[in-house]
Design a protein around this motif. Structure first.
Motif, PDB file in Angstrom:
ATOM      1  N   SER A   1       0.841  -1.196   0.000  1.00 19.20           N
ATOM      2  CA  SER A   1       0.000   0.000   0.000  1.00 19.20           C
ATOM      3  C   SER A   1       0.877   1.247   0.000  1.00 19.20           C
ATOM      4  CB  SER A   1      -0.914   0.016   1.223  1.00 19.20           C
ATOM      5  OG  SER A   1      -0.167   0.206   2.409  1.00 19.20           O
ATOM      6  N   ALA A   2       0.385   2.321  -0.615  1.00 23.52           N
ATOM      7  CA  ALA A   2       1.166   3.560  -0.724  1.00 23.52           C
ATOM      8  C   ALA A   2       1.543   4.131   0.641  1.00 23.52           C
ATOM      9  CB  ALA A   2       0.389   4.583  -1.554  1.00 23.52           C
ATOM     10  N   PRO A   3       0.623   4.189   1.627  1.00 26.25           N
ATOM     11  CA  PRO A   3       1.013   4.737   2.935  1.00 26.25           C
ATOM     12  C   PRO A   3       2.120   3.939   3.614  1.00 26.25           C
ATOM     13  CG  PRO A   3      -1.371   4.672   2.732  1.00 26.25           C
ATOM     14  CD  PRO A   3      -0.817   3.893   1.575  1.00 26.25           C
ATOM     15  N   LEU A   4       2.070   2.599   3.476  1.00 26.70           N
ATOM     16  CA  LEU A   4       3.112   1.781   4.103  1.00 26.70           C
ATOM     17  C   LEU A   4       4.434   1.908   3.350  1.00 26.70           C
ATOM     18  CD1 LEU A   4       3.820  -0.226   6.322  1.00 26.70           C
ATOM     19  CD2 LEU A   4       3.062  -2.080   4.818  1.00 26.70           C
ATOM     20  N   ALA A   5       4.371   1.894   2.028  1.00 27.01           N
ATOM     21  CA  ALA A   5       5.598   1.990   1.228  1.00 27.01           C
ATOM     22  C   ALA A   5       6.336   3.290   1.495  1.00 27.01           C
ATOM     23  CB  ALA A   5       5.258   1.876  -0.256  1.00 27.01           C
ATOM     24  N   ASN A   6       5.592   4.377   1.710  1.00 28.76           N
ATOM     25  CA  ASN A   6       6.212   5.686   1.894  1.00 28.76           C
ATOM     26  C   ASN A   6       6.891   5.843   3.247  1.00 28.76           C
ATOM     27  OD1 ASN A   6       5.555   9.087   2.171  1.00 28.76           O
ATOM     28  ND2 ASN A   6       6.572   8.251   0.380  1.00 28.76           N
ATOM     29  N   ARG A   7       6.768   4.841   4.094  1.00 27.54           N
ATOM     30  CA  ARG A   7       7.398   4.886   5.412  1.00 27.54           C
ATOM     31  C   ARG A   7       8.739   4.162   5.442  1.00 27.54           C
ATOM     32  NH1 ARG A   7       2.093   5.785   6.320  1.00 27.54           N
ATOM     33  NH2 ARG A   7       1.398   6.606   8.329  1.00 27.54           N
ATOM     34  N   PHE A   8       9.144   3.552   4.321  1.00 27.62           N
ATOM     35  CA  PHE A   8      10.361   2.742   4.286  1.00 27.62           C
ATOM     36  C   PHE A   8      11.430   3.365   3.400  1.00 27.62           C
ATOM     37  CE2 PHE A   8       7.515  -0.791   5.551  1.00 27.62           C
ATOM     38  CZ  PHE A   8       8.290  -1.374   6.536  1.00 27.62           C
ATOM     39  N   VAL A   9      12.675   2.997   3.699  1.00 31.88           N
ATOM     40  CA  VAL A   9      13.790   3.164   2.769  1.00 31.88           C
ATOM     41  C   VAL A   9      13.880   1.854   1.984  1.00 31.88           C
ATOM     42  CG1 VAL A   9      16.257   3.558   2.519  1.00 31.88           C
ATOM     43  CG2 VAL A   9      15.017   4.659   4.380  1.00 31.88           C
ATOM     44  N   HIS A  10      13.658   1.919   0.684  1.00 34.16           N
ATOM     45  CA  HIS A  10      13.609   0.724  -0.147  1.00 34.16           C
ATOM     46  C   HIS A  10      15.002   0.440  -0.724  1.00 34.16           C
ATOM     47  CE1 HIS A  10       9.084   0.705  -0.484  1.00 34.16           C
ATOM     48  NE2 HIS A  10       9.313   1.934  -0.038  1.00 34.16           N
ATOM     49  N   LEU A  11      15.520  -0.747  -0.429  1.00 33.23           N
ATOM     50  CA  LEU A  11      16.817  -1.150  -0.964  1.00 33.23           C
ATOM     51  C   LEU A  11      16.644  -2.406  -1.806  1.00 33.23           C
ATOM     52  CD1 LEU A  11      19.203  -0.669   2.108  1.00 33.23           C
ATOM     53  CD2 LEU A  11      18.784   0.906   0.217  1.00 33.23           C
ATOM     54  N   GLN A  12      17.132  -2.350  -3.043  1.00 36.86           N
ATOM     55  CA  GLN A  12      17.094  -3.524  -3.913  1.00 36.86           C
ATOM     56  C   GLN A  12      18.240  -4.449  -3.526  1.00 36.86           C
ATOM     57  OE1 GLN A  12      14.590  -4.074  -6.030  1.00 36.86           O
ATOM     58  NE2 GLN A  12      13.694  -2.095  -5.449  1.00 36.86           N
ATOM     59  N   TRP A  13      17.899  -5.669  -3.103  1.00 35.98           N
ATOM     60  CA  TRP A  13      18.915  -6.614  -2.622  1.00 35.98           C
ATOM     61  C   TRP A  13      19.229  -7.620  -3.720  1.00 35.98           C
ATOM     62  CZ3 TRP A  13      21.292  -5.253   1.617  1.00 35.98           C
ATOM     63  CH2 TRP A  13      22.205  -6.139   2.206  1.00 35.98           C
ATOM     64  N   THR A  14      20.445  -7.601  -4.186  1.00 38.26           N
ATOM     65  CA  THR A  14      20.884  -8.514  -5.239  1.00 38.26           C
ATOM     66  C   THR A  14      22.112  -9.282  -4.750  1.00 38.26           C
ATOM     67  OG1 THR A  14      22.276  -6.807  -6.244  1.00 38.26           O
ATOM     68  CG2 THR A  14      20.014  -7.010  -7.069  1.00 38.26           C
ATOM     69  N   TYR A  15      22.393 -10.370  -5.398  1.00 38.49           N
ATOM     70  CA  TYR A  15      23.583 -11.123  -4.996  1.00 38.49           C
ATOM     71  C   TYR A  15      24.777 -10.685  -5.827  1.00 38.49           C
ATOM     72  CZ  TYR A  15      23.609 -14.109  -9.156  1.00 38.49           C
ATOM     73  OH  TYR A  15      23.710 -14.578 -10.435  1.00 38.49           O
ATOM     74  N   GLN A  16      25.942 -10.751  -5.217  1.00 43.26           N
ATOM     75  CA  GLN A  16      27.194 -10.476  -5.912  1.00 43.26           C
ATOM     76  C   GLN A  16      27.974 -11.791  -6.000  1.00 43.26           C
ATOM     77  OE1 GLN A  16      28.896  -7.397  -3.474  1.00 43.26           O
ATOM     78  NE2 GLN A  16      27.736  -5.780  -4.478  1.00 43.26           N
ATOM     79  N   HIS A  17      28.383 -12.127  -7.200  1.00 46.16           N
ATOM     80  CA  HIS A  17      28.991 -13.440  -7.442  1.00 46.16           C
ATOM     81  C   HIS A  17      30.171 -13.700  -6.508  1.00 46.16           C
ATOM     82  CE1 HIS A  17      31.930 -16.055  -9.589  1.00 46.16           C
ATOM     83  NE2 HIS A  17      30.852 -16.798  -9.753  1.00 46.16           N
ATOM     84  N   GLU A  18      31.084 -12.751  -6.396  1.00 41.19           N
ATOM     85  CA  GLU A  18      32.278 -12.960  -5.576  1.00 41.19           C
ATOM     86  C   GLU A  18      31.908 -13.131  -4.104  1.00 41.19           C
ATOM     87  OE1 GLU A  18      35.095  -9.886  -6.221  1.00 41.19           O
ATOM     88  OE2 GLU A  18      35.417 -10.374  -8.327  1.00 41.19           O
ATOM     89  N   THR A  19      30.911 -12.354  -3.649  1.00 36.97           N
ATOM     90  CA  THR A  19      30.494 -12.459  -2.252  1.00 36.97           C
ATOM     91  C   THR A  19      29.915 -13.830  -1.952  1.00 36.97           C
ATOM     92  OG1 THR A  19      30.036 -10.082  -2.144  1.00 36.97           O
ATOM     93  CG2 THR A  19      28.973 -11.476  -0.507  1.00 36.97           C
ATOM     94  N   VAL A  20      29.085 -14.336  -2.873  1.00 37.70           N
ATOM     95  CA  VAL A  20      28.473 -15.645  -2.662  1.00 37.70           C
ATOM     96  C   VAL A  20      29.536 -16.747  -2.660  1.00 37.70           C
ATOM     97  CG1 VAL A  20      26.904 -17.355  -3.641  1.00 37.70           C
ATOM     98  CG2 VAL A  20      26.245 -14.949  -3.596  1.00 37.70           C
ATOM     99  N   VAL A  21      30.430 -16.699  -3.623  1.00 38.98           N
ATOM    100  CA  VAL A  21      31.451 -17.751  -3.730  1.00 38.98           C
ATOM    101  C   VAL A  21      32.350 -17.751  -2.500  1.00 38.98           C
ATOM    102  CG1 VAL A  21      33.478 -18.520  -5.030  1.00 38.98           C
ATOM    103  CG2 VAL A  21      31.421 -17.801  -6.242  1.00 38.98           C
ATOM    104  N   ARG A  22      32.787 -16.556  -2.092  1.00 38.87           N
ATOM    105  CA  ARG A  22      33.657 -16.485  -0.920  1.00 38.87           C
ATOM    106  C   ARG A  22      32.890 -16.867   0.352  1.00 38.87           C
ATOM    107  NH1 ARG A  22      38.517 -15.357   0.387  1.00 38.87           N
ATOM    108  NH2 ARG A  22      39.109 -14.231   2.264  1.00 38.87           N
TER     109      ARG A  22
END
Length: 412
Positions: A179-200
């Motif tokens: 919902s728009a009211p709930l979304a506007n209360r957050f800092v939205h961060l797109q979480w993706t994987y990084q190949h080197e981080t996963v392998v290590r």
């Protein structure tokens, strides 16, 4: 007859197959951490330090929950996980409890046990998981939790931080748009994987989350800088103050409002005091007000960091120009504009010296337009400075290229 004495076998501990399996699992879970640059983790820890609710968006299995567990362990915060989609609205708003005299005392709203534990601890990390699978009624009940930090009759202490996680609707089980009211209360961060981080990490070593080191002497400067940037942008672009998207999906993400601009200002100050990179700041501001307004704020910050044209004209031979081509072009145009506004022979000569320095330290094509404009400002009694000779070839070459391009275009 010799008497036979039975042999005694030393006692050995008895291990079942499950005991051995448990030992193997212990070894597999035995991992280490190391300090390693990770802009996602840095952005997350900055928002947590700023006491702003964070929402991690990412596909299933990408490591959002693992990142929260590691963050809680690194910050020594007890982690309380609440699966939003399996709760009722009353689990967040509180259940009414009738007392001895409700007409006099009212009916208090009893909070759930996990909220009581957080209040007793006085600190912790509240992790609201599977937020995008929570139905609208539950999302409405979460509004007060996220913004006012109230659950029933309890108020979460200042030592509690709130982080949520969600899957995009396309990959969420029975997902709902936020919902728009709930979304506007957050800092939205797109979480993706990084190949080197996963392998290590699978090899046994994951990056370590740590709260940012804020320079105490930079705090007042950081606040003034952030306020000047946000207020300067919104003064010139009043339409950006509040823009709720028309599209339902976009309303469930970051968008500009006075509330989200306040969060952007706060995060800009924290990133400045911590000396964070531009990539981290970009993730944070775009995660609060959206991509378009966020990029405009970053551009405004770039302009604030540009040198004063008058300072450059005062010492053109030793002037430090921006490395980035777009910022260098803005600076050179500003210098020529300053000469046009207050023309005199000394300032005109200084501008030519500065253009020569720009030619020596950067791309030649950036000086073409400023040089052409500056040449048009010459008064009849001003002698042509020797510096112009070094720029003549660049300008004439550019003009020839323009004529060739025009001729080629007209011949099509």
């Amino acid at each position: 007859m010799r008497s036979s004495i039975p042999s005694v076998t030393p006692a050995t501990p008895h291990h079942t197959e499950l005991d051995v399996a448990a030992d193997l699992l212990t070894l597999l879970r035995d991992t280490a951490t190391e300090p390693r640059p990770d802009i996602q983790l840095e952005a997350l820890t900055l928002a947590v330090a700023a006491d702003l609710p964070v929402l991690l968006w990412g596909e299933p299995g990408i490591g959002k929950t693992a990142a929260l567990n590691q963050l809680a362990a690194a910050l020594d915060l007890p982690l309380t996980t609440v699966i939003a989609s399996v709760h009722e609205p009353s689990d967040f708003a509180g259940l009414p409890v009738v007392g001895d005299d409700p007409a006099v005392q009212g009916v208090p709203m009893a909070p759930p046990d996990w909220a009581v534990r957080l209040v007793r601890a006085g600190r912790g990390l509240l992790f609201l998981d599977e937020l995008s699978t929570a139905p609208p009624a539950v999302q409405a009940a979460l509004l007060r939790v996220v913004l006012e930090r109230r659950i029933g009759a309890l108020r979460l202490p200042a030592g509690v931080r709130i982080v949520a996680a969600a899957n995009p609707r396309s990959s969420a089980a029975d997902g709902w748009e936020l919902s728009a009211p709930l979304a506007n209360r957050f800092v939205h961060l797109q979480w993706t994987y990084q190949h080197e981080t996963v392998v290590r990490g699978l090899g046994g070593t994951w990056p370590r989350a740590a709260l940012p080191r804020l320079a105490p002497q930079r705090l007042p400067e950081a606040v003034a800088y952030a306020r000047r940037a946000v207020c300067g942008l919104l003064t010139g672009r009043p339409a950006l103050v509040h823009q709720m998207p028309n599209n339902e999906a976009r309303r469930g993400g970051p968008w500009p409002s006075p509330r989200s601009w306040q969060m952007a200002l706060c995060l800009t100050a924290f990133a400045t005091a911590a000396g964070s990179s531009r990539e981290v700041l970009s993730m944070l501001v775009r995660g609060t007000v959206g991509d378009g307004p966020g990029l405009e704020l970053l551009a405004s910050l770039d302009r604030m960091d540009l040198p004063d044209p008058e300072t450059l004209l005062a010492a053109p031979a030793t002037a430090e120009l921006p490395e980035r081509g777009d910022l260098r072009q803005v600076v050179l145009d500003a210098v020529v504009a300053a000469v046009r506004e207050r023309p005199d022979r000394a300032r005109w000569d200084a501008a030519w010296t500065l253009l020569v320095r720009a030619l020596e330290t950067g791309a030649p094509d950036l000086v073409v337009v400023p040089a052409t404009t500056l040449a048009a400002l010459r008064q009849p009694d001003w002698d042509v400075p020797a510096a112009i000779e070094r720029l003549t070839g660049v300008v004439s070459l550019s003009r020839r290229a323009d004529r060739v391009a025009a001729a080629a275009g007209s011949g099509r």
